[in-house]
Design a protein around this motif. Structure first.
Motif, PDB file in Angstrom:
ATOM      1  N   THR A   1      -5.235   4.616  -5.927  1.00  0.00           N
ATOM      2  CA  THR A   1      -4.981   4.518  -4.485  1.00  0.00           C
ATOM      3  C   THR A   1      -3.541   4.205  -4.142  1.00  0.00           C
ATOM      4  O   THR A   1      -3.116   4.395  -2.998  1.00  0.00           O
TER       5      THR A   1
ATOM      6  N   GLU B   1      -8.596  14.140  -2.318  1.00  0.00           N
ATOM      7  CA  GLU B   1      -7.440  13.887  -1.449  1.00  0.00           C
ATOM      8  C   GLU B   1      -6.166  14.483  -2.032  1.00  0.00           C
ATOM      9  O   GLU B   1      -5.358  15.073  -1.311  1.00  0.00           O
TER      10      GLU B   1
ATOM     11  N   ARG C   1      -9.058   7.915   1.395  1.00  0.00           N
ATOM     12  CA  ARG C   1      -8.524   6.715   0.757  1.00  0.00           C
ATOM     13  C   ARG C   1      -9.380   5.469   1.041  1.00  0.00           C
ATOM     14  O   ARG C   1      -9.667   4.679   0.141  1.00  0.00           O
TER      15      ARG C   1
ATOM     16  N   MET D   1     -10.611  10.414  -4.416  1.00  0.00           N
ATOM     17  CA  MET D   1      -9.157  10.408  -4.582  1.00  0.00           C
ATOM     18  C   MET D   1      -8.668  11.732  -5.158  1.00  0.00           C
ATOM     19  O   MET D   1      -7.586  12.215  -4.801  1.00  0.00           O
TER      20      MET D   1
ATOM     21  N   SER E   1      -2.443   1.249  -3.913  1.00  0.00           N
ATOM     22  CA  SER E   1      -2.549   0.134  -2.980  1.00  0.00           C
ATOM     23  C   SER E   1      -2.879  -1.172  -3.689  1.00  0.00           C
ATOM     24  O   SER E   1      -3.934  -1.292  -4.328  1.00  0.00           O
TER      25      SER E   1
ATOM     26  N   SER F   1     -11.625   3.399  -1.549  1.00  0.00           N
ATOM     27  CA  SER F   1     -11.352   1.980  -1.774  1.00  0.00           C
ATOM     28  C   SER F   1     -12.628   1.159  -1.689  1.00  0.00           C
ATOM     29  O   SER F   1     -12.834   0.223  -2.471  1.00  0.00           O
TER      30      SER F   1
ATOM     31  N   LYS G   1      -1.151   8.892   3.316  1.00  0.00           N
ATOM     32  CA  LYS G   1      -2.387   8.625   4.034  1.00  0.00           C
ATOM     33  C   LYS G   1      -3.355   9.791   3.839  1.00  0.00           C
ATOM     34  O   LYS G   1      -2.930  10.933   3.728  1.00  0.00           O
TER      35      LYS G   1
ATOM     36  N   LYS H   1       0.828  -1.190   0.000  1.00  0.00           N
ATOM     37  CA  LYS H   1       0.000   0.000   0.000  1.00  0.00           C
ATOM     38  C   LYS H   1       0.862   1.238   0.000  1.00  0.00           C
ATOM     39  O   LYS H   1       2.053   1.199   0.345  1.00  0.00           O
TER      40      LYS H   1
END
Length: 274
Positions: free
Chosen positions: A208, A269, A89, A266, A210, A93, A85, A81
């Motif tokens: 992401t 973010e 997120r 996202m 991840s 997801s 942070k 991942k």
């Protein structure tokens, strides 16, 4: 996300056999290794006395691959991942997981619509169904919904997709990795399904950072398929006639909504991080 330089997206637009083979090598090795372990289990007769012996052998072969490629990923510096942070997120997801689940349901509906065509031209798919289904539910979940998705995400999104991203543009990397993911399933139905799924899973990793998010989506889609096939818990999904077309359209709309919300979160973010 990974130890590969240039993993943020390559600018090389030249397609060379050397570059493509380098990217595809982990997937080819995964296929060869899993088949070799499966054949070794069959030759040894280790599972001859067990019911669902072929599924047991599949579970062992995939688990061996997971351990081998897990070690390889550790040595290559691949992280599961992103270190970044953000509060968006995890809900993003979740939206991506739901989008992949809706995609899986839509694919099942579409395949049921062309069932007669598939039966005549994809005998390999029905052989896979006989191997994987109608066995112990716990073993199916372990093999198809846990070990399998973890191994495939590590190989196809952790290695293949990231190596392609280091060489080519994002869309090209996603398409090529998904195409290889589909082809190596070795039958028409799974090829189409895995290609579409591979595009979405690559998008999840891109958004992401991840592999865990992609693995969770892959697990969820497979779990829905197993429970739908093996139990009556998802009986509501069984539709026919005009309701089948309506259910397909509804799931497509829901897939688009979940995907859109995931992308928006996202994006927010990234904007707040600047």
């Amino acid at each position: 996300m990974t130890g590969y330089k240039g993993s943020a997206g390559g600018v090389n637009k030249r397609y060379t056999w050397k570059g493509l083979l380098y990217a595809a090598a982990p997937a080819l090795l995964y296929t060869a290794l899993s088949n070799a372990v499966y054949s070794l289990c069959a030759w040894s007769g280790l599972f001859a006395s067990k019911s669902a012996s072929r599924l047991w052998m599949q579970a062992v072969s995939v688990l061996v691959c997971l351990l081998v490629f897990g070690w390889y990923a550790y040595r290559a510096g691949i992280r599961l991942k992103s270190r970044k942070k953000g509060i968006y997120r995890y809900p993003a997801s979740f939206c991506y997981v739901m989008a992949v689940v809706m995609c899986g349901i839509v694919n099942n509906y579409l395949f049921s619509m062309i069932l007669s065509f598939v039966r005549n031209r994809s005998s390999g798919y029905w052989e896979v169904v006989q191997v994987f289904y109608n066995h112990d539910l716990g073993l199916e979940i372990l093999t198809l919904c846990v070990v399998g998705p973890l191994a495939e995400e590590l190989v196809y999104r952790g290695f293949v997709y990231q190596r392609l991203r280091a060489q080519y543009r994002e869309a090209v990397a996603a398409a090529l990795s998904a195409l290889l993911f589909g082809i190596l399933h070795l039958n028409l139905v799974q090829c189409v399904y895995a290609f579409v799924l591979g595009i979405l899973l690559a998008h999840i990793v891109y958004q992401t950072g991840s592999l865990l998010a992609a693995a969770a989506a892959h697990m969820a889609a497979n779990l829905v398929s197993v429970l739908w096939t093996e139990t009556d818990w998802l009986e509501v999904l069984n539709q026919s006639g005009s309701r089948l077309y309506a259910a397909t359209a509804l799931c497509l709309v829901l897939m688009g909504i979940f995907l859109s919300y995931g992308n928006r979160m996202m994006l927010r973010e990234r904007q707040e991080r600047k």
